[in-house]
Design a protein around this motif. Structure first.
Motif: not given
Length: 322
Positions: A178-179, A182
């Motif tokens: 996810e990070k 992003e």
């Protein structure tokens, strides 16, 4: 047996606008321009004509019923994600559950590495397209090599005589974390803000609908940035819960599929559309009915295992009233 659908009241003052990630709608022909090697009759997934037809049957039935309980009719506009090409879209709108819906489509081939695109299908008796174009997201991977993803599709036209813009998205996935991913979705968020700013230079009161599989939830930075920068409203913020969403991963619901819009859809002006309601279309027929994943989307595949379902996402929809 009486078909109750014949007695549903058709609401001519309402129109449904929907979005559906249809989970790898590939035809079964080999295309050197797309990454379709998993979706061929000779592949490990054994993507045959019979399986393709089954998916068309299921998707066409699902689409024809989005918003029908509220409006008595099929959606006027449906954004799609994960379609391989124009042929797959044409086959979908020609299938029996949609063949009488007067659907046409807007589609452009993108440079996406998986060979999947976004598209828009629309009822030609309700929506008149006047303009369409795509916008590319310029991403670079860790090695400095271009990282191709889906284009952003803009379609402008008249919905029952009222001019508006529809922006269809499928932002970069969270596959690498996810990070870690992003920044890719933030780049797409900024691009949509830029598109909206340019539309408002032409008309400050432009009515704009933004839809897509954003691979982020309403609370994510990319969505918050888009809402704030472009003065939009997200009716999906209240729909996600511990037991409800549009896609299910690692035993958690997400609401990656969303439809947001300009705040002038709240203005009560004669002969113009205003926001009525928003929802996830998660009727029981779209769900697994047994097992540990009961209630989650009935998918076409889990890995390489064929399940024969609809999609790994539920559609979302918004209803506007005139």
């Amino acid at each position: 047996m009486i078909d109750d659908s014949e007695y549903i009241l058709v609401r001519h003052d309402l129109q449904t606008v929907a979005f559906y990630n249809v989970e790898n709608l590939f035809d079964f022909y080999d295309d050197s321009r797309t990454g379709d090697n998993d979706f061929l009759p000779i592949s490990v997934k054994r993507w045959t004509y019979k399986r393709y037809e089954n998916k068309l049957r299921k998707l066409s039935f699902a689409i024809s019923n989005i918003g029908k309980k509220e409006t008595g009719k099929h959606p006027a506009i449906v954004g799609l994600a994960e379609v391989e090409n124009a042929k797959a879209i044409q086959d979908l709108i020609n299938y029996k559950h949609l063949e009488d819906c007067h659907y046409n489509y807007v589609h452009y081939d993108s440079l996406d590495e998986r060979g999947i695109d976004v598209a828009l299908i629309y009822d030609t008796t309700a929506f008149k397209v006047t303009h369409s174009e795509v916008f590319r997201i310029h991403l670079i991977d860790q090695l400095g090599i271009p990282d191709y993803t889906r284009d952003i599709l803009l379609v402008s036209g008249f919905l029952d005589g009222e001019f508006m813009h529809v922006i269809v998205n499928h932002w970069s996935s969270r596959r690498e974390g996810e990070k870690e991913t992003e920044p890719k979705r933030m780049a797409s968020s900024h691009k949509v803000s830029e598109i909206i700013a340019n539309l408002r230079l032409e008309n400050p009161d432009a009515k704009i609908i933004v839809m897509g599989d954003f691979n982020d939830d309403p609370s994510s930075n990319s969505m918050k940035q888009l809402i704030k920068t472009s003065n939009l409203y997200n009716p999906m913020e209240t729909l996600r819960s511990f037991s409800r969403g549009t896609t299910y991963h690692c035993r958690q619901w997400n609401l990656f599929d969303q439809i947001i819009f300009s705040t002038n859809f709240f203005e009560n002006t004669p002969d113009t559309f205003e926001f009525e309601m928003a929802n996830i279309f998660d009727d029981d027929f779209l769900k697994l009915f047994s097992g540990s994943f009961k209630g989650t989307p009935f998918r076409t595949y889990v890995g390489k295992k064929y399940m024969g379902g609809y999609s790994d996402h539920f559609p979302v929809y918004v209803i506007f009233k005139k």
